[in-house]
Design a protein around this motif. Structure first.
Motif, PDB file in Angstrom:
ATOM      1  N   THR A   1      -4.428  -8.837   6.113  1.00  0.00           N
ATOM      2  CA  THR A   1      -3.133  -8.951   6.783  1.00  0.00           C
ATOM      3  C   THR A   1      -2.203  -9.870   6.003  1.00  0.00           C
ATOM      4  O   THR A   1      -1.051  -9.532   5.757  1.00  0.00           O
ATOM      5  N   PHE A   2      -2.699 -11.034   5.602  1.00  0.00           N
ATOM      6  CA  PHE A   2      -1.852 -12.006   4.912  1.00  0.00           C
ATOM      7  C   PHE A   2      -1.418 -11.542   3.527  1.00  0.00           C
ATOM      8  O   PHE A   2      -0.355 -11.915   3.053  1.00  0.00           O
ATOM      9  N   LEU A   3      -2.243 -10.757   2.852  1.00  0.00           N
ATOM     10  CA  LEU A   3      -1.855 -10.329   1.507  1.00  0.00           C
ATOM     11  C   LEU A   3      -0.587  -9.507   1.532  1.00  0.00           C
ATOM     12  O   LEU A   3       0.147  -9.455   0.552  1.00  0.00           O
ATOM     13  N   ARG A   4      -0.284  -8.894   2.658  1.00  0.00           N
ATOM     14  CA  ARG A   4       0.942  -8.097   2.752  1.00  0.00           C
ATOM     15  C   ARG A   4       2.190  -8.964   2.634  1.00  0.00           C
ATOM     16  O   ARG A   4       3.242  -8.491   2.212  1.00  0.00           O
ATOM     17  N   ALA A   5       2.086 -10.232   3.011  1.00  0.00           N
ATOM     18  CA  ALA A   5       3.232 -11.136   2.904  1.00  0.00           C
ATOM     19  C   ALA A   5       3.536 -11.511   1.458  1.00  0.00           C
ATOM     20  O   ALA A   5       4.628 -11.978   1.152  1.00  0.00           O
ATOM     21  N   TRP A   6       2.589 -11.279   0.550  1.00  0.00           N
ATOM     22  CA  TRP A   6       2.758 -11.684  -0.847  1.00  0.00           C
ATOM     23  C   TRP A   6       2.937 -10.483  -1.764  1.00  0.00           C
ATOM     24  O   TRP A   6       2.506 -10.490  -2.904  1.00  0.00           O
ATOM     25  N   THR A   7       3.585  -9.451  -1.267  1.00  0.00           N
ATOM     26  CA  THR A   7       3.878  -8.278  -2.088  1.00  0.00           C
ATOM     27  C   THR A   7       5.342  -8.304  -2.521  1.00  0.00           C
ATOM     28  O   THR A   7       6.190  -8.868  -1.826  1.00  0.00           O
ATOM     29  N   GLY A   8       5.617  -7.703  -3.658  1.00  0.00           N
ATOM     30  CA  GLY A   8       6.990  -7.557  -4.122  1.00  0.00           C
ATOM     31  C   GLY A   8       7.517  -8.675  -4.999  1.00  0.00           C
ATOM     32  O   GLY A   8       8.659  -8.628  -5.443  1.00  0.00           O
ATOM     33  N   PHE A   9       6.715  -9.699  -5.282  1.00  0.00           N
ATOM     34  CA  PHE A   9       7.181 -10.804  -6.118  1.00  0.00           C
ATOM     35  C   PHE A   9       7.081 -10.430  -7.596  1.00  0.00           C
ATOM     36  O   PHE A   9       6.057  -9.911  -8.034  1.00  0.00           O
ATOM     37  N   VAL A  10       8.123 -10.697  -8.345  1.00  0.00           N
ATOM     38  CA  VAL A  10       8.139 -10.429  -9.783  1.00  0.00           C
ATOM     39  C   VAL A  10       8.689 -11.648 -10.514  1.00  0.00           C
ATOM     40  O   VAL A  10       9.357 -12.491  -9.928  1.00  0.00           O
ATOM     41  N   SER A  11       8.413 -11.713 -11.810  1.00  0.00           N
ATOM     42  CA  SER A  11       8.938 -12.812 -12.616  1.00  0.00           C
ATOM     43  C   SER A  11      10.349 -12.475 -13.081  1.00  0.00           C
ATOM     44  O   SER A  11      10.741 -11.311 -13.142  1.00  0.00           O
ATOM     45  N   ASN A  12      11.082 -13.507 -13.382  1.00  0.00           N
ATOM     46  CA  ASN A  12      12.425 -13.323 -13.924  1.00  0.00           C
ATOM     47  C   ASN A  12      12.340 -12.846 -15.357  1.00  0.00           C
ATOM     48  O   ASN A  12      11.319 -13.009 -16.023  1.00  0.00           O
ATOM     49  N   SER A  13      13.429 -12.302 -15.856  1.00  0.00           N
ATOM     50  CA  SER A  13      13.480 -11.895 -17.260  1.00  0.00           C
ATOM     51  C   SER A  13      13.484 -13.131 -18.149  1.00  0.00           C
ATOM     52  O   SER A  13      13.959 -14.195 -17.756  1.00  0.00           O
TER      53      SER A  13
ATOM     54  N   VAL B   1       0.844  -1.196   0.000  1.00  0.00           N
ATOM     55  CA  VAL B   1       0.000   0.000   0.000  1.00  0.00           C
ATOM     56  C   VAL B   1       0.877   1.243   0.000  1.00  0.00           C
ATOM     57  O   VAL B   1       0.628   2.198  -0.733  1.00  0.00           O
ATOM     58  N   ARG B   2       1.917   1.234   0.806  1.00  0.00           N
ATOM     59  CA  ARG B   2       2.798   2.407   0.916  1.00  0.00           C
ATOM     60  C   ARG B   2       3.485   2.721  -0.403  1.00  0.00           C
ATOM     61  O   ARG B   2       3.577   3.884  -0.808  1.00  0.00           O
ATOM     62  N   THR B   3       3.974   1.714  -1.100  1.00  0.00           N
ATOM     63  CA  THR B   3       4.641   1.936  -2.386  1.00  0.00           C
ATOM     64  C   THR B   3       3.686   2.562  -3.389  1.00  0.00           C
ATOM     65  O   THR B   3       4.028   3.542  -4.048  1.00  0.00           O
ATOM     66  N   ASP B   4       2.487   2.005  -3.501  1.00  0.00           N
ATOM     67  CA  ASP B   4       1.510   2.557  -4.441  1.00  0.00           C
ATOM     68  C   ASP B   4       1.120   3.983  -4.063  1.00  0.00           C
ATOM     69  O   ASP B   4       0.973   4.847  -4.923  1.00  0.00           O
ATOM     70  N   PHE B   5       0.962   4.251  -2.763  1.00  0.00           N
ATOM     71  CA  PHE B   5       0.584   5.598  -2.337  1.00  0.00           C
ATOM     72  C   PHE B   5       1.698   6.600  -2.630  1.00  0.00           C
ATOM     73  O   PHE B   5       1.449   7.711  -3.112  1.00  0.00           O
ATOM     74  N   ASP B   6       2.948   6.208  -2.371  1.00  0.00           N
ATOM     75  CA  ASP B   6       4.076   7.109  -2.635  1.00  0.00           C
ATOM     76  C   ASP B   6       4.212   7.439  -4.114  1.00  0.00           C
ATOM     77  O   ASP B   6       4.601   8.542  -4.484  1.00  0.00           O
ATOM     78  N   LYS B   7       3.884   6.471  -4.984  1.00  0.00           N
ATOM     79  CA  LYS B   7       4.049   6.676  -6.418  1.00  0.00           C
ATOM     80  C   LYS B   7       2.845   7.320  -7.083  1.00  0.00           C
ATOM     81  O   LYS B   7       2.988   8.081  -8.029  1.00  0.00           O
ATOM     82  N   SER B   8       1.635   7.014  -6.604  1.00  0.00           N
ATOM     83  CA  SER B   8       0.445   7.495  -7.306  1.00  0.00           C
ATOM     84  C   SER B   8      -0.426   8.442  -6.485  1.00  0.00           C
ATOM     85  O   SER B   8      -1.319   9.080  -7.030  1.00  0.00           O
ATOM     86  N   GLY B   9      -0.193   8.492  -5.171  1.00  0.00           N
ATOM     87  CA  GLY B   9      -1.033   9.327  -4.319  1.00  0.00           C
ATOM     88  C   GLY B   9      -2.384   8.697  -4.021  1.00  0.00           C
ATOM     89  O   GLY B   9      -3.244   9.327  -3.426  1.00  0.00           O
ATOM     90  N   ARG B  10      -2.591   7.450  -4.452  1.00  0.00           N
ATOM     91  CA  ARG B  10      -3.847   6.742  -4.218  1.00  0.00           C
ATOM     92  C   ARG B  10      -3.598   5.554  -3.302  1.00  0.00           C
ATOM     93  O   ARG B  10      -2.537   4.947  -3.340  1.00  0.00           O
ATOM     94  N   VAL B  11      -4.601   5.218  -2.506  1.00  0.00           N
ATOM     95  CA  VAL B  11      -4.500   4.032  -1.654  1.00  0.00           C
ATOM     96  C   VAL B  11      -5.082   2.858  -2.423  1.00  0.00           C
ATOM     97  O   VAL B  11      -6.258   2.827  -2.747  1.00  0.00           O
ATOM     98  N   ARG B  12      -4.211   1.914  -2.758  1.00  0.00           N
ATOM     99  CA  ARG B  12      -4.635   0.681  -3.426  1.00  0.00           C
ATOM    100  C   ARG B  12      -4.061  -0.481  -2.641  1.00  0.00           C
ATOM    101  O   ARG B  12      -2.867  -0.537  -2.393  1.00  0.00           O
ATOM    102  N   PHE B  13      -4.928  -1.414  -2.287  1.00  0.00           N
ATOM    103  CA  PHE B  13      -4.462  -2.573  -1.542  1.00  0.00           C
ATOM    104  C   PHE B  13      -3.840  -3.587  -2.488  1.00  0.00           C
ATOM    105  O   PHE B  13      -4.252  -3.705  -3.637  1.00  0.00           O
ATOM    106  N   PRO B  14      -2.865  -4.343  -2.001  1.00  0.00           N
ATOM    107  CA  PRO B  14      -2.282  -5.404  -2.826  1.00  0.00           C
ATOM    108  C   PRO B  14      -3.336  -6.438  -3.195  1.00  0.00           C
ATOM    109  O   PRO B  14      -4.390  -6.521  -2.577  1.00  0.00           O
TER     110      PRO B  14
END
Length: 197
Positions: free
Chosen positions: A118-130, A61-74
Motif C-alpha cells: 500500500t505504501f509503495l504506491r505513495a512513492w511512484t512517479g518521482f524522477v530526477s531533474n535534468s 501498476v496501472r501505468t506499467d500495465f497500460d504500456k507493457s501489458g504486464r503487471v509489475r508492482f512499483p
C-alpha cells in the motif's frame, strides 16, 4: 546520517560524484536543530536516496500495465525502509519500550506485506531533474542531476488510488477537501498579502 545512509558505490557515477554526496550530507547540517520530520522530508525527496533505495522512476501498476501489458508492482525498497529503519521499526512497542505481545506471547509486528504494497504506491512517479552544467557530472556519461530534489513527473506515473494507513484508515483522512473549504481559506486573516507584479 547513520539512519539515512547512502553508499557511493551503489550510485550512478559511483565515487566520482562527490558533490552530490556533500549536498546529501548538508541536509543533516541544515536540519541539525530542526525536527526529525524536516530531515526525513528532505531525505525522501533527495535523488541520492531515490537512487539508493531504487524508487526514482518507479511507476504505478496501472501505468506499467497500460504500456507493457504486464503487471509489475512499483519498487518497494523505500516503502519498507521508511517503516523498518526510519520510523516505526519492526515490533510494536509499549510506552516503556518493551515489545507488545499477542495473546500467545508473540511479538506484534508493526506492519506486514500488505502495508508495504500500500505504501509503495505513495512513492511512484518521482524522477530526477535534468543535468545542469554548473556542477560536476562525474567520470561517466550519466546526465542526471545529483543535487536538486526529485519531483513528480506526471500524473500518469503516480498512483492516484487512496492509500491505507497502518490502522486501516486512509492517508489524508481528517483533512478537508479543497472544495469543502470556504473561498480563499488558504489566506490567513490579519496577514498582509503580497502580489507578484
Amino acid at each position: 546520517s547513520q539512519i539515512f545512509a547512502v553508499s557511493p558505490s551503489s550510485q550512478p557515477g559511483g565515487t566520482g560524484r562527490g558533490e552530490g554526496h556533500m549536498y546529501y550530507y548538508d541536509i543533516f547540517v541544515r536540519h541539525a536543530f530542526h525536527s526529525y520530520g524536516n530531515i526525513w522530508r528532505e531525505v525522501a525527496f533527495s535523488i541520492k536516496m531515490g537512487q539508493q533505495l531504487t524508487f526514482v522512476g518507479s511507476k504505478s501498476v496501472r501505468t506499467d500495465f497500460d504500456k507493457s501489458g504486464r503487471v509489475r508492482f512499483p519498487d518497494e525498497n523505500f516503502a519498507r525502509e521508511v517503516m523498518q529503519l526510519h520510523t516505526i521499526g519492526l515490533v510494536d512497542l509499549n510506552i516503556d519500550g518493551t515489545p507488545k505481545r499477542d495473546r500467545w506471547g508473540n511479538k506484534i509486528s508493526t506492519y506486514d506485506t500488505r502495508d508495504i504494497l500500500t505504501f509503495l504506491r505513495a512513492w511512484t512517479g518521482f524522477v530526477s531533474n535534468s543535468w545542469r552544467g554548473n556542477h560536476e557530472n562525474g567520470k561517466d556519461s550519466i546526465k542526471n542531476d545529483a543535487l536538486d530534489p526529485m519531483f513528480l513527473s506526471s500524473i500518469e506515473n503516480c498512483d492516484w488510488f487512496p492509500t491505507l494507513d497502518l490502522y486501516d484508515g486512509w492517508i489524508g483522512d481528517r483533512y478537508p477537501l479543497c472544495y469543502d473549504l470556504p473561498s480563499r481559506a488558504f489566506l490567513r486573516s490579519g496577514k498582509p498579502s503580497k502580489g507578484l507584479y
